[in-house]
Enzyme design. Sequence first.
Site, PDB file in Angstrom:
ATOM      1  N   GLY A   1     -60.520  92.361   7.581  1.00 17.78           N
ATOM      2  CA  GLY A   1     -61.276  91.136   7.780  1.00 17.78           C
ATOM      3  C   GLY A   1     -60.792  90.388   9.014  1.00 17.78           C
ATOM      4  N   SER A   2     -60.870  89.086   8.963  1.00 14.56           N
ATOM      5  CA  SER A   2     -60.593  88.264  10.142  1.00 14.56           C
ATOM      6  C   SER A   2     -59.125  88.191  10.515  1.00 14.56           C
ATOM      7  CB  SER A   2     -61.132  86.856   9.908  1.00 14.56           C
ATOM      8  OG  SER A   2     -62.533  86.881   9.781  1.00 14.56           O
ATOM      9  N   THR A   3     -58.229  88.776   9.709  1.00 13.27           N
ATOM     10  CA  THR A   3     -56.806  88.735  10.058  1.00 13.27           C
ATOM     11  C   THR A   3     -56.521  89.460  11.372  1.00 13.27           C
ATOM     12  OG1 THR A   3     -56.305  90.715   8.737  1.00 13.27           O
ATOM     13  CG2 THR A   3     -56.083  88.563   7.647  1.00 13.27           C
TER      14      THR A   3
ATOM     15  N   ASP B   1     -63.880  82.636   5.318  1.00 14.20           N
ATOM     16  CA  ASP B   1     -62.481  82.804   5.659  1.00 14.20           C
ATOM     17  C   ASP B   1     -61.619  81.667   5.146  1.00 14.20           C
ATOM     18  OD1 ASP B   1     -62.261  85.264   7.053  1.00 14.20           O
ATOM     19  OD2 ASP B   1     -63.420  84.402   8.657  1.00 14.20           O
TER      20      ASP B   1
END
Length: 323
Positions: free
Chosen positions: A5-7, A323
Site C-alpha cells: 500500500g502507501s507505505t 490511509d
Amino acid sequence: TYPPGSTVKPLFALAALEYGVVTPEHTEFCRGRWSSPGYGRVRRDWKPEGHGAVDMRKAIATSCDVYFFDIARLMGIDRMATFVSKFGLGSPTGIDIDGERSGIVPSTEWKKRAYRQKEQQIWFPGDTISVGIGQGQMLTTPLQLAHAISTIASRGQRFQPRLVKGIRDSLTGQVRELPPTSLSPVQIADPAGWDVAIGGMIDVANASYGTARGAAARSPYLIAGKSGTAQVFSVASNERIRKADELAERLRDHALFVAFAPADAPMPKIVVAVIVENAPGGGSAFAAPIARKLLDAYLLTPEELAAQEAKRQPAPVATTRGD
C-alpha cells in the site's frame, strides 16, 4: 506477504527524484480522480474530494494517490522496480531464521517469467499505476518494509537484519557479541532527496494535515511514519465504496503503518512495521496506534512510560478509509 500500500510512497518519491522526472517542488492539483490516455479506467484517490494542490512532501504526508499515479506514469515500471529493489524489496533479507519469503517487485521482465501464456505476459500501463501506490502485483513482508524504511531513516546505510545478537558459551557463560554486518549502501544523486522523503514522513505524524497525526499526538520524541491501506479486492471507479461493516472480514482492507524514531537523531534508534490484517479501517486508525505503543515501550524509561500512559487522553485519529 502483503501489498505494501502507501507505505512505499516515500520510496517512489525518492525514485522520481533520482530519475529526474519531477522536482520536490513539482505540484499536482488533486481533485480526487486521475486519468490519462492509454492508462485504462479512471482511478480514484482514497480521499474522494481530493487533496487540492500538493508538492512532493505534502503528497507523502497526505498520502495523495493522484500525485503518485502521475509520477508512476512518468517513471515507468522498470525504473520503479530497479530503484526499490536497491532497498531490499522483492528479495529475502537473509535474516538468520528459516522460512523467509521473497515478495514480489513486478516489472516487465518479471511478468514474462511469471506467466506462461503470451497474452498474460504483456505489461499494461494500468499495471504501473497500481504499483505506484503499492497495490497491483507488488508484495512485501513486514520485515522487508522495516528494512527499507530503516534505509531511508539512515540516509542510505544498510545492515543485515538478524535475530541473534550474541552467542553464550554454555560452559563458561561468556558471551561473544556478533558485530553488525553492513550491506551495500543506497546512494542517490542528490542527498537532499533524503530530506524530502524523511520530511514527508515527519509530516505524516506531526503536520496538521498528516494522515497519522492522532497516533503521534503529545509524543515526547519526534516520530516519522507512513500509513497505508492494502486492498484485498478492487472496486470499480463507478462503484460505491462500501463500509467495512458491509464486508465479510476476509474482504476488508489490511491496515499498515511504518515508523522510525527519534526522527531528528542522526541515526534513529528503532524502526517499526505494523500490519493489521482485515482491519475495519485504514492504517492511521488501526496500525499507527500499535506502532506508537511499540515506540513508547522501546524509547521511554519505565517511569516515562508510566507518566505517558497516565496523561494519555483520546486524541483525534484520522479514520479515513484510504490511509
